[in-house]
Scaffold this active site. Structure first.
Site, PDB file in Angstrom:
ATOM      1  CB  SER A 277      -0.794  -0.124   1.457  1.00 24.54           C
ATOM      2  OG  SER A 277      -1.278   1.257   1.468  1.00 24.54           O
ATOM      3  CD  GLU A 290      -7.647  -7.753  -3.781  1.00 25.01           C
ATOM      4  OE1 GLU A 290      -7.629  -6.591  -4.442  1.00 25.01           O
ATOM      5  OE2 GLU A 290      -7.662  -7.648  -2.676  1.00 25.01           O
TER       6      GLU A 290
END
Ligand code: ARG
Length: 459
Positions: A277, A290
């Protein structure tokens, strides 16, 4: 603007019309198949006496030269041509002169594009099938490795009954084997050659369609020239099979994402297949899983698009069919990429066996086995279900598991329980007792693994 069909026209095409109509920006992807098809056509034309040996030689060398130059980067496929067919033909005529003008004898772009699309789709099917097979082999290896790795099985995302990681991966193994056989079925149905169908009604030339079909590795020629130029069933079938593959990958990804979460901690995705992140330093995100899940929609989109494009087209060729390419090519690339990345991710996952086993022990996954114990001691199943329900309630209240209850506590709820209840509901017994074919018990799993081994050997 370079067009093959200018003779009948008195005006230049409007530039916007030209751009709208042109397909070279995307059909250049099958330049190799286009030239292979042309070379087979030329060999056949020579064999039936339409081209001389000299013309055949010149054209074949010319096309081979174009192919080599495109592949080594010295010749660029320029957007100034309408499509890849025009590019090859015009470049050939530039390079070898008059003989090149005979290339398109007995052929239409309609059967040419039908052939190119089929050859390209066949090549893509083969490479997707081989990616899938690599993944299947990895699943097979993981099944062998994790035959004794206990984990909880879920229904409604609630812990249900204990099983093993081999069994869980085995479920995907079955899906992927079906995917593999679907690809084989499609291959067998599609592998007939449309070349020689002309624009729609065949040709007056004595073409040898068996010969071109066999030169290009087809089982034989297609049997109706109108169908041949307007058939895209094989694209639809392949996109359908690919949509199902993506659906399977997506479900597996969803589980990997859950298993990798802080709450589950069943697995750890390798650093090489995770991302971080920009703001939260602690994060390690399962982006690949994902993305595979996300790209599934894109492949479904391609399937829906071609189904819709084809539904109102009268026979035979109509330009709508040019819309068969862009989304289809994108879907082929997407599936290949997803299979390769998913496979890499799966191979490098660390399975936390201890966490999985502990989780299998909690959550009353052995409650069915406790009920079965009672049934084996003469209690009707419905009563047994209710007694074990009471046990579970008791345990929830005390915050313990069925294994932690004393025999006195068991007996207080039902006198049928004896000391052997502990063995009957141990995680090991719960799994090992399930040995009908398809179940997670070791014997059953060994049986399935042997069947899969045979399946792999017979490919
Ligand atoms: N670019 C066209 C396609 O992809 C090639 C066939 C052109 N045929 C025609 N009759 N305009 O479908």
């Amino acid at each position: 603007m370079a067009q093959l069909w200018g003779g009948r026209f008195t005006k230049e095409t409007d530039q916007l019309v030209y751009n709208f109509n042109a397909s070279i920006s995307f059909d250049k992807k099958f330049y190799r198949q286009d030239m292979e098809g042309s070379m087979a056509h030329v060999k056949m034309l020579a064999k039936v006496g339409i081209l001389t040996e000299q013309e055949e030689k010149e054209i074949l060398e010319g096309i081979q030269g174009i192919l080599n130059d495109v592949e080594n980067g010295s010749l660029e496929i320029s957007d100034k041509y309408e499509d890849i067919h025009s590019f090859v033909e015009a470049t050939l005529i530039d390079r070898i002169g008059d003989a090149g003008k005979k290339l398109h004898t007995g052929r239409s772009r309609n059967d040419q594009v039908a052939l190119d699309m089929k050859l390209y789709t066949r090549d893509e099917l083969i490479s997707i099938r081989s990616e899938l097979l690599d993944l299947i082999k990895t699943c097979h290896g993981l099944m062998k490795e994790h035959i004794g790795t206990a984990m909880p099985g879920f229904t409604h995302l609630q812990k249900a009954q204990p099983l093993t990681l081999a069994h869980h991966i085995g479920a995907y193994m079955e899906m992927f084997k079906r995917d593999y056989s679907r690809l084989n079925d499609i291959y067998d149905r599609m592998n007939y050659c449309p070349l020689g169908s002309g624009a729609l009604a065949g040709t007056t030339y004595p073409l040898d369609r068996e010969m071109t079909a066999s030169l290009l590795g087809f089982y034989g020629p297609t049997l109706n020239s109108m169908d041949s130029v307007s058939d895209r069933d094989y694209v639809i079938e392949l996109l359908n099979a690919l949509s199902i593959i993506m659906m399977h990958l997506s479900r597996f990804c969803e589980e990997i994402i859950l298993w990798n979460s802080n709450e589950y901690q069943f697995i750890e995705i390798d650093d090489a297949y995770s991302t971080g992140s920009s703001i939260m330093p602690q994060k390690k995100n399962p982006d690949i899983a994902e993305l595979v899940r996300g790209k599934t929609g894109r492949v479904y989109g391609a399937l829906n698009s071609i189904l819709t494009t084809m539904k109102g087209i009268p026979l035979a060729y109509n330009k709508d069919m040019q819309e068969d390419k862009e989304l289809t090519f994108d879907a082929y690339d997407t599936v290949k990429g997803c299979l390769a990345l998913f496979h890499g991710m799966l191979k490098t996952i660390t399975f936390h066996k201890d966490v999985m086993e502990k989780s299998a022990k909690n959550g009353f996954t052995n409650a069915t086995d406790a009920a079965d114990y009672l049934v084996n001691h003469g209690v009707p199943f419905r009563d047994a279900h209710s007694i074990v329900g009471q046990l579970v309630l008791y345990c929830i209240d005390k915050n313990i598991s069925l294994d932690d209850m004393t025999l006195e506590e068991y007996k207080a709820i039902s006198p049928v329980f004896e000391d052997d209840i502990y063995d009957a509901i141990s995680i090991k017994t719960c799994i090992e007792k399930r040995n009908t074919i398809g179940a997670p018990g070791r014997t059953a799993m060994e049986n399935v693994i042997a069947i899969n081994q045979q399946w792999l050997e017979n490919l």
